[in-house]
Motif scaffolding. Structure first.
Motif, short mmCIF file in Angstrom:
data_model
loop_
_atom_site.label_atom_id
_atom_site.label_comp_id
_atom_site.label_asym_id
_atom_site.label_seq_id
_atom_site.Cartn_x
_atom_site.Cartn_y
_atom_site.Cartn_z
N GLU A 101 0.81 -1.28 0.07
CA GLU A 101 0.03 -0.07 -0.03
C GLU A 101 0.83 1.27 -0.09
N ARG A 102 1.95 1.46 0.81
CA ARG A 102 2.72 2.34 0.83
C ARG A 102 3.47 2.75 -0.48
N ARG A 103 3.83 1.48 -1.56
CA ARG A 103 4.19 1.69 -2.55
C ARG A 103 3.26 2.26 -3.46
N ILE A 104 2.14 1.76 -3.57
CA ILE A 104 1.01 2.19 -4.34
C ILE A 104 0.91 3.89 -4.20
N ARG A 105 0.62 4.22 -2.77
CA ARG A 105 0.50 5.61 -2.58
C ARG A 105 1.68 6.58 -2.74
N SER A 106 2.69 6.11 -2.80
CA SER A 106 4.01 6.90 -2.79
C SER A 106 4.25 6.98 -4.47
N ASN A 107 4.05 6.01 -5.09
CA ASN A 107 4.34 5.94 -6.66
C ASN A 107 3.28 5.94 -7.56
N MET A 108 1.95 6.03 -6.84
CA MET A 108 0.77 6.07 -7.58
C MET A 108 0.66 4.91 -8.54
N ALA A 109 1.21 3.56 -8.00
CA ALA A 109 1.02 2.46 -8.81
C ALA A 109 -0.10 1.36 -8.43
N TRP A 110 -1.29 2.24 -8.99
CA TRP A 110 -2.72 1.59 -8.77
C TRP A 110 -2.87 0.03 -9.35
N SER A 111 -1.84 -0.07 -10.18
CA SER A 111 -1.96 -1.51 -10.86
C SER A 111 -1.53 -2.79 -9.88
N LEU A 112 -1.12 -2.07 -8.79
CA LEU A 112 -0.75 -3.38 -7.71
C LEU A 112 -1.81 -3.55 -6.65
#
Length: 381
Positions: free
Chosen positions: A312-323
């Motif tokens: 979730e931290r990776r998603i929100r920091s890098n906008m990686a919504w595909s994860l």
């Protein structure tokens, strides 16, 4: 406009000030609050100073004379100073001292013998909103006089009277039947004082119901916001919403019926709050199977939740919504698989939200204090 209930209220107020030809008076308690920074640019900043002790003392001495309340020299000055020159709070303290002077207690055996039923009923009207709450909070701290073996029956009679008083109060406030207040006085003050007359064995406590009711209202408001947020993809009442989703995540019966895609879809009812609900409540589940393996199942679920937090931290920091589907597996599907069983306690609202709110508030206050200190240093230079 306080707390999280305000949504764009300051901006609307500024727009109204710009357009209106009628003067608008805005008042605030905290001039340095963050919300005031944009508003003060469109207002004439008029600040009032607290009244001095000498100014308050004259009016308060007049009140004491009319109420026949005698105070030792210097006591009134100390009261005013202790309230930080607050006139309303000073009047409240004087009112309490005057009530104490009249021995306004409902539970003292000596007082009960001296007072008539009308005088006992008058004690209720010192504050008919808070009075019953104080009686209900403290009546079990009284040791009634007489046979000690009868104390439990006296407490039961007092509890029954307080319950009747609560029903009467609900009738009063729902139907505006204020004529029933004397009846409530009998059940909420006079009869409990009669049954439990004796002496206190502990300290008189402030009503705990007030704090619990405040928490209840806050949680109901948050539940309503959650329900509004997930209404696009789910139809549920305010009380059901996320609680039903968490129940399905860990339900052994539902796990057998659902495919992995259906379990993953539960995560997308609210992918912001869902993992928080799972993390808050997974230890309240008793997993099916060997009880000796329960601790290992909980450890596996905790490890999956940790992995989900990292994703979730990776998603929100890098906008990686595909994860998001990957987070659904680690934050919902796998914890539900390892801990599938039945709940042994009540499903709780995520405590992290309150702690995070306090943390953000403290950081904001620390930032404001730092900015003020920097401004003072620049002025000195």
């Amino acid at each position: 406009m306080a707390g999280n209930e305000d949504r764009g209220g300051i901006q609307e107020l500024i727009a109204l000030i710009k357009d209106t030809s009628i003067p608008i008076i805005c008042m605030c308690n905290d001039r340095n609050a963050q919300k005031m920074r944009s508003l003060v640019n469109y207002c004439f900043d008029l600040r009032f100073q607290r009244p001095r002790v000498e100014q308050i003392k004259g009016a308060m001495m007049s009140v004491c004379f009319k109420e026949k309340l005698k105070l030792a020299p210097g006591v009134l000055d100390e009261i005013i100073a202790s309230t930080n020159h607050d006139i309303r709070q000073t009047l409240n303290i004087l009112s309490m001292l005057n009530a104490k002077k009249d021995d306004a207690g409902t539970q003292t055996a000596e007082d009960q013998r001296k007072m008539s039923i009308h005088e006992r009923s008058d004690l209720f009207f010192h504050d008919y909103s808070l009075g019953p709450l104080f009686v209900q909070e403290n009546y079990l701290k009284v040791s009634p006089r007489g046979d000690k073996n009868m104390a439990i029956f006296r407490a039961a009679e007092a509890a029954d009277c307080l319950s009747q008083g609560d029903l009467i109060e609900r009738r009063i406030r729902s139907n505006m039947a204020w004529s029933l207040l004397p009846t409530q006085a009998i059940f909420s003050s006079v009869l409990p004082g009669y049954f439990m007359q004796g002496f206190f064995t502990g300290q008189i406590e402030f009503p705990g119901w007030l704090g619990k009711n405040s928490k209840r209202n806050k949680r109901m408001r948050l539940a309503q916001e959650i329900n509004d947020h997930i209404r696009i993809s789910a139809s549920a009442s305010r009380e059901a919403g996320p609680w039903d989703v968490v129940r399905k995540v860990f339900s052994a019966e539902d796990q057998r019926k659902m495919s992995i895609h259906e379990r993953s879809d539960l995560f997308f009812h609210d992918y912001s709050l869902g993992p928080l609900f799972v993390q808050e409540n997974y230890l309240k589940v008793s997993p099916r199977g060997d009880k000796n393996m329960a601790i290992f199942r909980a450890a596996e679920a905790a490890d999956c939740l940790s992995q989900g937090d990292l994703i979730e931290r990776r998603i929100r920091s890098n906008m990686a919504w595909s994860l998001l589907p990957t987070q659904a597996i680690f934050s919902s599907v796998l914890p539900g698989y390892f801990m599938q069983g039945f709940f042994t306690g009540q499903i709780e609202f995520p405590g992290w939200l309150g702690k995070n709110s306090k943390r953000n508030k403290r950081m904001r206050l620390a930032q404001d204090n730092s900015a003020d200190s920097t401004f003072v240093i620049l002025l000195r230079k």
